[in-house]
Write a protein that holds these residues in place. Sequence first.
Motif, PDB file in Angstrom:
ATOM      1  N   GLU A  14       0.823  -1.219  -0.030  1.00  0.00           N
ATOM      2  CA  GLU A  14       0.178   0.156   0.002  1.00  0.00           C
ATOM      3  C   GLU A  14       0.785   1.230  -0.036  1.00  0.00           C
ATOM      4  O   GLU A  14       0.365   2.329  -0.206  1.00  0.00           O
ATOM      5  N   ASP A  15       2.385   1.068   0.306  1.00  0.00           N
ATOM      6  CA  ASP A  15       2.967   2.217   0.024  1.00  0.00           C
ATOM      7  C   ASP A  15       3.602   2.633  -1.095  1.00  0.00           C
ATOM      8  O   ASP A  15       4.123   3.704  -1.289  1.00  0.00           O
ATOM      9  N   ILE A  16       3.353   1.855  -2.204  1.00  0.00           N
ATOM     10  CA  ILE A  16       3.909   2.205  -3.596  1.00  0.00           C
ATOM     11  C   ILE A  16       3.103   3.569  -4.062  1.00  0.00           C
ATOM     12  O   ILE A  16       1.911   3.851  -3.677  1.00  0.00           O
ATOM     13  N   GLY A  17       3.842   4.230  -4.761  1.00  0.00           N
ATOM     14  CA  GLY A  17       3.436   5.506  -5.519  1.00  0.00           C
ATOM     15  C   GLY A  17       2.366   5.239  -6.411  1.00  0.00           C
ATOM     16  O   GLY A  17       2.245   4.221  -6.906  1.00  0.00           O
ATOM     17  N   ILE A  18       1.244   6.103  -6.542  1.00  0.00           N
ATOM     18  CA  ILE A  18       0.223   6.001  -7.199  1.00  0.00           C
ATOM     19  C   ILE A  18       0.022   7.244  -8.149  1.00  0.00           C
ATOM     20  O   ILE A  18       0.098   8.249  -7.519  1.00  0.00           O
ATOM     21  N   VAL A  19      -0.135   6.976  -9.371  1.00  0.00           N
ATOM     22  CA  VAL A  19      -0.497   8.263 -10.169  1.00  0.00           C
ATOM     23  C   VAL A  19      -1.657   7.829 -11.004  1.00  0.00           C
ATOM     24  O   VAL A  19      -2.024   6.858 -11.718  1.00  0.00           O
ATOM     25  N   ALA A  20      -2.676   8.842 -10.706  1.00  0.00           N
ATOM     26  CA  ALA A  20      -3.965   8.714 -11.513  1.00  0.00           C
ATOM     27  C   ALA A  20      -3.856   9.516 -12.788  1.00  0.00           C
ATOM     28  O   ALA A  20      -3.550  10.686 -12.852  1.00  0.00           O
ATOM     29  N   LYS A  21      -4.158   8.621 -14.026  1.00  0.00           N
ATOM     30  CA  LYS A  21      -3.867   9.514 -15.339  1.00  0.00           C
ATOM     31  C   LYS A  21      -5.298  10.179 -15.581  1.00  0.00           C
ATOM     32  O   LYS A  21      -6.443   9.336 -15.889  1.00  0.00           O
ATOM     33  N   ILE A  22      -5.290  11.275 -15.720  1.00  0.00           N
ATOM     34  CA  ILE A  22      -6.531  12.164 -16.009  1.00  0.00           C
ATOM     35  C   ILE A  22      -6.619  11.955 -17.569  1.00  0.00           C
ATOM     36  O   ILE A  22      -5.761  12.955 -18.288  1.00  0.00           O
ATOM     37  N   GLU A  23      -7.414  11.344 -18.415  1.00  0.00           N
ATOM     38  CA  GLU A  23      -7.535  11.395 -19.954  1.00  0.00           C
ATOM     39  C   GLU A  23      -8.774  11.123 -20.428  1.00  0.00           C
ATOM     40  O   GLU A  23      -8.970  10.939 -21.645  1.00  0.00           O
ATOM     41  N   THR A  24      -9.704  11.517 -19.383  1.00  0.00           N
ATOM     42  CA  THR A  24     -11.291  11.150 -20.288  1.00  0.00           C
ATOM     43  C   THR A  24     -12.191  12.615 -19.627  1.00  0.00           C
ATOM     44  O   THR A  24     -11.761  13.105 -18.434  1.00  0.00           O
ATOM     45  N   ARG A  25     -13.281  12.953 -20.219  1.00  0.00           N
ATOM     46  CA  ARG A  25     -13.893  14.063 -19.662  1.00  0.00           C
ATOM     47  C   ARG A  25     -14.649  13.704 -18.121  1.00  0.00           C
ATOM     48  O   ARG A  25     -14.699  14.483 -17.361  1.00  0.00           O
ATOM     49  N   GLU A  26     -14.964  12.314 -18.145  1.00  0.00           N
ATOM     50  CA  GLU A  26     -15.430  12.019 -16.864  1.00  0.00           C
ATOM     51  C   GLU A  26     -14.365  12.237 -15.813  1.00  0.00           C
ATOM     52  O   GLU A  26     -14.778  12.721 -14.873  1.00  0.00           O
ATOM     53  N   ALA A  27     -13.242  11.964 -15.957  1.00  0.00           N
ATOM     54  CA  ALA A  27     -12.339  11.920 -15.104  1.00  0.00           C
ATOM     55  C   ALA A  27     -12.129  13.541 -14.732  1.00  0.00           C
ATOM     56  O   ALA A  27     -11.755  13.713 -13.418  1.00  0.00           O
ATOM     57  N   ILE A  28     -12.133  14.278 -15.660  1.00  0.00           N
ATOM     58  CA  ILE A  28     -12.069  15.832 -15.139  1.00  0.00           C
ATOM     59  C   ILE A  28     -13.071  16.079 -14.198  1.00  0.00           C
ATOM     60  O   ILE A  28     -12.717  16.847 -13.143  1.00  0.00           O
ATOM     61  N   HIS A  29     -14.418  15.609 -14.512  1.00  0.00           N
ATOM     62  CA  HIS A  29     -15.427  16.288 -13.807  1.00  0.00           C
ATOM     63  C   HIS A  29     -15.515  15.615 -12.357  1.00  0.00           C
ATOM     64  O   HIS A  29     -16.007  16.064 -11.339  1.00  0.00           O
ATOM     65  N   GLN A  30     -14.610  14.439 -12.427  1.00  0.00           N
ATOM     66  CA  GLN A  30     -14.449  13.899 -10.872  1.00  0.00           C
ATOM     67  C   GLN A  30     -13.229  13.970 -10.250  1.00  0.00           C
ATOM     68  O   GLN A  30     -12.841  13.426  -9.200  1.00  0.00           O
ATOM     69  N   GLN A  43      -5.145  32.535 -13.541  1.00  0.00           N
ATOM     70  CA  GLN A  43      -6.675  33.014 -13.769  1.00  0.00           C
ATOM     71  C   GLN A  43      -7.644  31.767 -13.346  1.00  0.00           C
ATOM     72  O   GLN A  43      -7.246  30.653 -13.647  1.00  0.00           O
ATOM     73  N   ILE A  44      -8.674  32.011 -12.747  1.00  0.00           N
ATOM     74  CA  ILE A  44      -9.435  30.773 -12.279  1.00  0.00           C
ATOM     75  C   ILE A  44     -10.371  30.475 -13.594  1.00  0.00           C
ATOM     76  O   ILE A  44     -10.972  31.255 -13.870  1.00  0.00           O
ATOM     77  N   PHE A  45     -10.371  29.143 -14.019  1.00  0.00           N
ATOM     78  CA  PHE A  45     -11.170  28.750 -14.933  1.00  0.00           C
ATOM     79  C   PHE A  45     -12.091  27.783 -14.166  1.00  0.00           C
ATOM     80  O   PHE A  45     -12.198  26.921 -13.507  1.00  0.00           O
ATOM     81  N   ARG A  46     -13.514  27.933 -14.903  1.00  0.00           N
ATOM     82  CA  ARG A  46     -14.696  27.335 -14.724  1.00  0.00           C
ATOM     83  C   ARG A  46     -15.361  26.612 -15.494  1.00  0.00           C
ATOM     84  O   ARG A  46     -16.170  25.741 -15.524  1.00  0.00           O
ATOM     85  N   ASP A  47     -15.177  27.130 -17.018  1.00  0.00           N
ATOM     86  CA  ASP A  47     -15.966  26.724 -17.907  1.00  0.00           C
ATOM     87  C   ASP A  47     -15.922  25.400 -18.219  1.00  0.00           C
ATOM     88  O   ASP A  47     -17.063  24.476 -18.476  1.00  0.00           O
ATOM     89  N   PHE A  48     -14.916  24.822 -18.406  1.00  0.00           N
ATOM     90  CA  PHE A  48     -14.841  23.330 -18.736  1.00  0.00           C
ATOM     91  C   PHE A  48     -14.658  22.206 -17.831  1.00  0.00           C
ATOM     92  O   PHE A  48     -14.686  21.274 -18.054  1.00  0.00           O
ATOM     93  N   THR A  49     -14.380  22.621 -16.363  1.00  0.00           N
ATOM     94  CA  THR A  49     -13.868  21.757 -15.766  1.00  0.00           C
ATOM     95  C   THR A  49     -14.593  21.768 -14.244  1.00  0.00           C
ATOM     96  O   THR A  49     -14.212  21.586 -13.294  1.00  0.00           O
ATOM     97  N   GLU A  50     -16.193  22.076 -14.340  1.00  0.00           N
ATOM     98  CA  GLU A  50     -17.011  22.103 -13.360  1.00  0.00           C
ATOM     99  C   GLU A  50     -16.868  20.698 -12.560  1.00  0.00           C
ATOM    100  O   GLU A  50     -17.021  19.637 -13.214  1.00  0.00           O
ATOM    101  N   GLN A  51     -16.454  20.714 -11.221  1.00  0.00           N
ATOM    102  CA  GLN A  51     -16.518  19.532 -10.236  1.00  0.00           C
ATOM    103  C   GLN A  51     -17.836  19.068  -9.897  1.00  0.00           C
ATOM    104  O   GLN A  51     -18.561  19.772  -9.364  1.00  0.00           O
ATOM    105  N   HIS A  52     -17.932  17.621 -10.106  1.00  0.00           N
ATOM    106  CA  HIS A  52     -19.376  17.104  -9.504  1.00  0.00           C
ATOM    107  C   HIS A  52     -19.301  16.509  -8.385  1.00  0.00           C
ATOM    108  O   HIS A  52     -18.325  16.049  -7.819  1.00  0.00           O
ATOM    109  N   ASP A  53     -20.477  16.533  -7.568  1.00  0.00           N
ATOM    110  CA  ASP A  53     -20.816  15.571  -6.437  1.00  0.00           C
ATOM    111  C   ASP A  53     -19.901  16.028  -5.339  1.00  0.00           C
ATOM    112  O   ASP A  53     -19.437  15.270  -4.583  1.00  0.00           O
ATOM    113  N   ILE A  54     -19.437  17.570  -5.094  1.00  0.00           N
ATOM    114  CA  ILE A  54     -18.833  17.797  -3.915  1.00  0.00           C
ATOM    115  C   ILE A  54     -19.980  18.597  -3.023  1.00  0.00           C
ATOM    116  O   ILE A  54     -19.690  18.152  -1.873  1.00  0.00           O
TER     117      ILE A  54
END
Length: 620
Positions: A478-494, A608-619
């Motif tokens: 469980e100590d190994i490094g973890i990198v989450a690859k963000i490569e889909t639109r759903e991953a951006i919103h999540q 600059q703060i951007f909001r148009d394309f990466t609104e976060q869901h379920d927060i």
Amino acid sequence: MRMISEGCTSQEHKFAEELGTLYNLIATQALTARDKFPLSQKESEQSRDNLLAYIALRRHDLFDLQLELAEFGLSSLGRLEECVLTSIEKVLKHLATPVPDYLLHKTDSKNARLLASKRARKLFGRPRRGRNTRIMVTLDSSYSDHPELMEDLLRQGMDIARINCAHDHQELWEKMICSLREAEARLEKKAQGTGRKCRIIMDLGGPKIRTGPVMEKTIPLRLKVPRDIYGQPIRILEGYLDNKATYTELVEDRYGQNQHFVIAIEEQIPLDSLHIGEVLTFKDSRNRKRKFRVIERISPNRIKVALERTAYVQEGLTLNYGQQEKLTLGAPKALPINIEVQAGQVLRLYFDPHRQGHNATESEPASISCTVPEVLQSLHLEDPVFIDDGKIGARVINKQKDYVDLEVISPDDRSARIRPEKGLNFPESSINMPALTEQDRIDLEFIVANADALALSFIHRPQDLDDLRVELKKHNREDIGIVAKIETREAIHQLSRILLKGLDFSNFGIMIARGDLAVEVGFENLSLVQEDILCLCEAAHVPVIWATQVLENLAKKGLPARAEITDAAMSHRAECVMLNKGPHILDAVKTLSSLLSSEERYHLKKRQIFRDFTEQHDIF
């Protein structure tokens, strides 16, 4: 400096009240939301609370507020990602506005940077002198056969080696790792080492959503001799005659560029009886006279020959030599056909992953299949579909039990070709499938024993990290490094929820996989999206890998495009930059190292703060 409250105007009072109200609203929302995201990692609590405050802040349009702050000569809050509440508190202090204590875990700029640096060092290792951004290089299995290249990569700036488990197999992965460690040992022996161990990150293959197999066809094989701009041959083409070879085929070099050929010979006679300099004449598939000249005897089954002029060869051609002696050519290897499509045509996408694609016939349109048929269940009419990194665009016009029909939209000025194993993207479809596959679970045993970190491909939701944690617990890693690859639109919103889940790991980072991401969000929006991902990760104090197509022209062709130099220079915003393989990878590493060193000396971050394309869901 006087406080604004001393003799301040009603406008100034109103402004102070407005900023105080904003602070209270942000802090209240962050305090309310944090119970949804409990953490076992105590030092991550300040990062969690800061990220929640930043997401709450992003829900407000700060443009007018920032203009007013500038008018008062105060901070415009343009660089507050790493310490949101503390930054606003400092402005409120100058405005003599009291700040309630919301019992949130806060941090200041200095401690936030120290925390981010500590996490980056844990995941990526110690940075090199003169630059804080590490360089990660994707290894090719052929590098193992060229020890001097591995040494040069380390010497010129490679800090992390990446192995993509979507390709090759465990035997080759082990060979690459051994080659890397041997190169490090040789450099240390020569007193040319970096004094640091090169980290290894291995990408899990994940669900490969790609085009399936297509029909194969045997056609005459072209043996192309290189020519100059005047059409004259500039060098011979070398290859082999081999009576043990199964097929007649072209074989590429380690970089997929220069080729040699192997001619299968049907007669089982010793080929080394042909002497060096002997000529074998033949008429090619176009009935043109050509000849092979023997230049080396390799073994009884194989000889090396040279071809001076381009020839087309096929099964049954005869090579003539000596006293009416002949050799017969074996069949060229069958190759996948190209599926040809044009704008306005229909392309049928089958659910069956084993169905072979084909070109259009009188009774059926051109067709391909999908390697992960489950994703097609999520498609709806008018949904966009992109093929081969966006080179082909289409939309769903019909959905049946066994297939969906797509109307090809782009390119609209020429025909396009589809080959097997090309990526499929469904940017507006909600693909509900786990990131961890059965093959990934098998590969994990090797990865946890040999790598410093692993990258989770096609992550869509926080649950994917929970699934990975379960598997790592089985291996006691469980100590190994973890990198989450963000490569889909759903991953951006999540992304915020993925970050909050990642903060509960002891060693976590994010990769901005810009290749698939550009297709998912649109190439014109990529710069805004990658900026926003960087801001969110900075708010969470989570290290980032800037990946895909960095100095790609330079790595592949030896000459960088002007735009990619600017792009590479901007990558110093991340804690690590990834380069993909290519024949000029060494030049790319050297150039990137120089760019990162110089940029970090003088570049001032503007935000600059951007909001148009990466609104976060379920927060909230």
